[in-house]
Motif scaffolding. Sequence first.
Motif, mmCIF file in Angstrom:
data_model
loop_
_atom_site.group_PDB
_atom_site.id
_atom_site.type_symbol
_atom_site.label_atom_id
_atom_site.label_comp_id
_atom_site.label_asym_id
_atom_site.label_seq_id
_atom_site.Cartn_x
_atom_site.Cartn_y
_atom_site.Cartn_z
ATOM 1 N N ALA A 90 0.823 -1.212 0.000
ATOM 2 C CA ALA A 90 0.000 0.000 0.000
ATOM 3 C C ALA A 90 0.850 1.253 0.000
ATOM 4 O O ALA A 90 0.437 2.293 -0.534
ATOM 5 N N ALA A 91 2.026 1.207 0.599
ATOM 6 C CA ALA A 91 2.906 2.378 0.668
ATOM 7 C C ALA A 91 4.310 1.917 0.294
ATOM 8 O O ALA A 91 5.161 1.716 1.157
ATOM 9 N N GLY A 92 4.513 1.727 -0.984
ATOM 10 C CA GLY A 92 5.799 1.238 -1.451
ATOM 11 C C GLY A 92 6.650 2.336 -2.053
ATOM 12 O O GLY A 92 6.232 3.484 -2.185
ATOM 13 N N SER A 93 7.849 1.986 -2.389
ATOM 14 C CA SER A 93 8.783 2.918 -3.017
ATOM 15 C C SER A 93 9.610 2.155 -4.046
ATOM 16 O O SER A 93 9.538 0.923 -4.154
ATOM 17 N N GLU A 94 10.405 2.898 -4.803
ATOM 18 C CA GLU A 94 11.246 2.257 -5.799
ATOM 19 C C GLU A 94 12.312 1.377 -5.149
ATOM 20 O O GLU A 94 12.698 0.349 -5.692
ATOM 21 N N ASP A 95 12.774 1.789 -4.004
ATOM 22 C CA ASP A 95 13.775 0.995 -3.299
ATOM 23 C C ASP A 95 13.211 -0.378 -2.918
ATOM 24 O O ASP A 95 13.878 -1.409 -3.065
ATOM 25 N N ILE A 96 11.983 -0.400 -2.434
ATOM 26 C CA ILE A 96 11.352 -1.675 -2.074
ATOM 27 C C ILE A 96 11.135 -2.533 -3.323
ATOM 28 O O ILE A 96 11.338 -3.753 -3.305
ATOM 29 N N ALA A 97 10.747 -1.893 -4.423
ATOM 30 C CA ALA A 97 10.525 -2.644 -5.659
ATOM 31 C C ALA A 97 11.818 -3.279 -6.161
ATOM 32 O O ALA A 97 11.836 -4.443 -6.594
ATOM 33 N N VAL A 98 12.939 -2.536 -6.094
ATOM 34 C CA VAL A 98 14.225 -3.089 -6.539
ATOM 35 C C VAL A 98 14.652 -4.241 -5.639
ATOM 36 O O VAL A 98 15.114 -5.294 -6.111
ATOM 37 N N ARG A 99 14.500 -4.084 -4.337
ATOM 38 C CA ARG A 99 14.864 -5.166 -3.404
ATOM 39 C C ARG A 99 14.003 -6.397 -3.632
ATOM 40 O O ARG A 99 14.475 -7.539 -3.547
ATOM 41 N N ALA A 100 12.731 -6.181 -3.928
ATOM 42 C CA ALA A 100 11.836 -7.322 -4.164
ATOM 43 C C ALA A 100 12.238 -8.087 -5.412
ATOM 44 O O ALA A 100 12.249 -9.325 -5.430
ATOM 45 N N MET A 101 12.584 -7.386 -6.485
ATOM 46 C CA MET A 101 13.000 -8.059 -7.710
ATOM 47 C C MET A 101 14.298 -8.824 -7.510
ATOM 48 O O MET A 101 14.487 -9.930 -8.026
ATOM 49 N N LYS A 102 15.240 -8.246 -6.756
ATOM 50 C CA LYS A 102 16.504 -8.946 -6.495
ATOM 51 C C LYS A 102 16.298 -10.175 -5.619
ATOM 52 O O LYS A 102 17.051 -11.157 -5.732
ATOM 53 N N THR A 103 15.295 -10.136 -4.775
ATOM 54 C CA THR A 103 15.033 -11.280 -3.904
ATOM 55 C C THR A 103 14.416 -12.445 -4.658
ATOM 56 O O THR A 103 14.556 -13.594 -4.262
ATOM 57 N N GLY A 104 13.735 -12.184 -5.746
ATOM 58 C CA GLY A 104 13.140 -13.266 -6.528
ATOM 59 C C GLY A 104 11.675 -13.074 -6.837
ATOM 60 O O GLY A 104 11.025 -13.991 -7.342
#
Length: 417
Positions: A90-104
């Motif tokens: 609900a309250a995300g950021s680009e940093d969270i999106a990049v970390r999520a993609m790197k995690t899998g």
Amino acid sequence: MAKPIKRCLIIDDDESFRQLITRYINLILPDTIVEDANQAVGGPPPLDFDWTGCDLVILDYFLNASLTGLDLLNEWKNQENFPPVIMMTAAGSEDIAVRAMKTGVQDYLRKQNLTREKLRQAIEDALKSHEKEHERRLANTQNNQSFNKALFYKKLEQPVEKGRPAPVFFLIELDQYIELGEDRGIIVQDSLLRHLAKITFDSFNDENYQASITRMSDATIGLLFNPQADTSLEQELKKLSDLLAGDAYEYEDELIPYTVSIGAVRLSDAGNSASDVIRSARTTCKKIREHGGNDYAIYQPEKTQSSAGVKKPAPAGDDQAKAATAKEQDKPASDRGRYSQPSSAPAPAVKDKPRPDTEKPAPAARPESGNPHHGNPHREPPIRNRQRQLHPKANPPAPNRQPHKQGRRCRKKTCWK
């Protein structure tokens, strides 16, 4: 859609959002079973959760004050049969999106902008991405096993199964390896060998061949495969030779010509060890190089020794002693040992050597050395420090040195006597 989704798991602490996602999925995938996990009540699935029947996970990023969806994903992603994941927040950021993609995570969506069409597209993209990742991991596993040198040597020493054709070993040798190193350097050498290995493995990368390939040395590549019943070994060699000859190597926009020599060995024709197989292939490649290289040949084992050259086994027991005696009697007198049985013929008479008329002359007397004690067995022992005794003026005593004590030997290294 790449793969049908039979079961979907939603992990979120917001009950209204879980109901919204369930309604969307029922409209998009009517045959899919949707299950939800309430973080506030039952918590997330355990670490040993069986993911075999789950085809999709929709995971919320913020679960509580001390736990996020990325924390759970780090613990689950290495488990077997782990499904694709779509993360929402609900309250995300680009940093969270990049970390999520790197995690899998396969896809990342914001809850405020979620629609049914966006969810459908995210599910399709997640399934395709997960399938490509699975194929890539499977290909890497197969390549690691195919290029594993220890496993390759182990396969060379495996016994040949009865009723099946023996595996075949190809030794591919680069003819211009030394010239390339002198003209272009080791980087071009290594790149060209990798190029040859890739072409060779792609040509035999089939389930029927069960091929394995590895780097044998700086200039050679080894290939092990199971031959096909409908293709002869000569045809396999010609196919690979034509393939390597017709594929030029390009390095930095420049075509580099090369030729190879291929030695083929059937494992049934070589020894039981990997070193015997490799030695046979190297011998075949050496013969090819002696005739100019750029060719292929099949190793031919040496013919077995004839019965005339095979030694008879030695007799055992009393017959062995009789055979040794008969063998000794058959020898000529000059070839018998010193402890052989005497023959019936009389031994030749030994003539005495004539003695010289004169005795050996006595040794000449040693000249006098000028020493009065020379030749005297009762002579006195040599005087210590004769150099200083005969020439006392050459080494005068130092004025600061202490004299000898009466009746005691001096042990000082600084003493001049």
